[in-house]
Design an enzyme around this catalytic site. Structure first.
Site, short mmCIF file in Angstrom:
data_model
loop_
_atom_site.label_atom_id
_atom_site.label_comp_id
_atom_site.label_asym_id
_atom_site.label_seq_id
_atom_site.Cartn_x
_atom_site.Cartn_y
_atom_site.Cartn_z
N GLU A 154 -4.80 2.34 -4.23
CA GLU A 154 -3.35 2.47 -4.14
C GLU A 154 -2.71 1.22 -3.56
OE1 GLU A 154 -4.92 4.52 -0.34
OE2 GLU A 154 -5.60 4.18 -2.38
N ASP A 205 0.86 -1.18 0.00
CA ASP A 205 0.00 0.00 0.00
C ASP A 205 0.90 1.24 0.00
OD1 ASP A 205 -2.97 0.92 0.56
OD2 ASP A 205 -1.68 2.18 1.80
N ILE A 206 0.55 2.22 -0.82
CA ILE A 206 1.35 3.44 -0.90
C ILE A 206 1.07 4.31 0.32
CG2 ILE A 206 1.85 5.51 -2.27
CD1 ILE A 206 0.79 3.96 -4.72
#
Length: 351
Positions: free
Chosen positions: A258, A215-216
């Site tokens: 994301e 996950d960003i």
């Protein structure tokens, strides 16, 4: 990622969609909401590009333009229509090929009959002029048969090219249906199919696999601060780092807005952790520059969670463990790789 984080992210996309509907004074049809939600989440690069071009040209998106964009990029019948179109062309091509083969078969049959008659007559002919006549007729029949065969050969070659082109069209449609346009990684649909197959293979005696979820970090901040185009750039940057650090047999997908998921066949927890670390470092090594202004936006980081297939796993259980590890990396300060082994160690320490 936890349900709480998922809730916050998706509520943000929903609120953004409502704002776009209000800003463009559009009716709040479900399809209108879907279009702007998809735009806000950045799931469909082609849609975002088309909307941005429309706004640049007209200052807003009208209801008619919205419906056109929905039909072009989101309508569930879009791929079906294209499949129907290709299927119709294939049917037409096969029909024409069958007709050509039938005509050729008839011509061959006629030639065989003519040849048999000519042979019978030649056996009983002693007059040279009559013999010449029959031979001339036989030569013409042979030439006609040869010409028919050449025409059929040409038609077969042409049909082969057409069918190869149609096959390419079908493959392109299939690729599109399983690919995330923005990142060119596989999409969620492909992930769902691939992890089911990986579990089935492991359950029937095949090799196990590792699941890596990333996950960003602070992605919403990038989107809110710098806009969706910069957010898209961040997603492409992470996708590139993923592609450069996995093997051909691995399946890398855009799992959510994301969030990315990577299925790693035949990898242990340790080797998968090394891959996760390489991807994390690769993302951190790149500085993000805003294309429109050249402004240096700093570096992007990701958090990574890893789980491996256990004998009793189903899709939900292994994804949940990888998500728990990802959430642990987030809680520990982000920009980290955590595995299910780390979770077990932390639980032991607490006890």
């Amino acid at each position: 990622m936890s349900d709480s984080d998922d809730h916050k992210r998706t509520i943000g996309y929903g609120a953004s969609a409502i704002n776009y509907i209000k800003k463009n004074t559009l009716p709040a049809y479900p399809r209108c909401y879907e279009l702007w939600y998809t735009y806000s989440a950045g799931y469909n690069q082609g849609l975002n590009r088309a909307i941005n071009e429309t706004i640049k040209a007209n200052g807003r998106v009208s209801t008619e333009e919205m419906l056109t964009l929905y039909g072009r990029f989101l309508s569930p019948i879009r791929l079906g229509d294209r499949l129907d179109e290709v299927g119709t062309k294939v049917s037409r091509e096969v029909e024409e090929l069958v007709d050509s083969l039938k005509l050729s078969a008839d011509a061959t049959s006629d030639y065989g009959t003519a040849l048999e008659r000519a042979v019978d007559k030649i056996k009983s002919v002693s007059d040279p002029k009559k013999l010449q006549h029959y031979v001339t007729h036989l030569v013409k029949s042979t030439q006609s048969a040869v010409a028919s065969n050449r025409k059929l050969e040409s038609q077969l070659l042409e049909s082969k090219k057409h069918i190869e082109n149609l096959q390419s069209s079908l493959e392109a449609i299939r690729y599109e249906s399983l690919t995330d346009e923005l990142t060119t990684l596989s999409n969620r649909k492909h992930f769902d199919n691939a992890i089911e197959r990986a579990i089935e293979k492991a359950q029937t005696g095949g090799a196990g696999f590792a699941l890596l979820m990333t996950d960003i970090d602070h992605f919403k901040k990038f989107n809110d601060t710098y806009g969706h185009q910069t957010g898209d750039q961040v997603l492409r940057l992470v996708a590139l780092a993923v592609k450069q650090n996995i093997k051909a047999q691995d399946v890398a997908c855009r799992y959510g807005g994301e969030e990315f998921a990577i299925i790693l066949p035949q990898e242990t927890l340790e080797s998968a952790s090394e891959i996760g670390e390489r991807i994390r470092v690769a993302v951190m090594s790149k500085e993000l520059v805003k294309r429109s202004t050249g402004e240096n936006l700093g570096r992007v980081s990701i958090s990574v969670g890893i789980a491996t297939y256990q004998g009793t796993d189903n899709v939900h259980s292994i994804v949940s463990r990888a998500d728990e590890a990802l959430y642990a990396a987030k809680n520990a300060g982000r920009n980290l790789v955590k595995s299910e082994k780390d979770l077990a160690s932390e639980q032991t320490d607490v006890a």
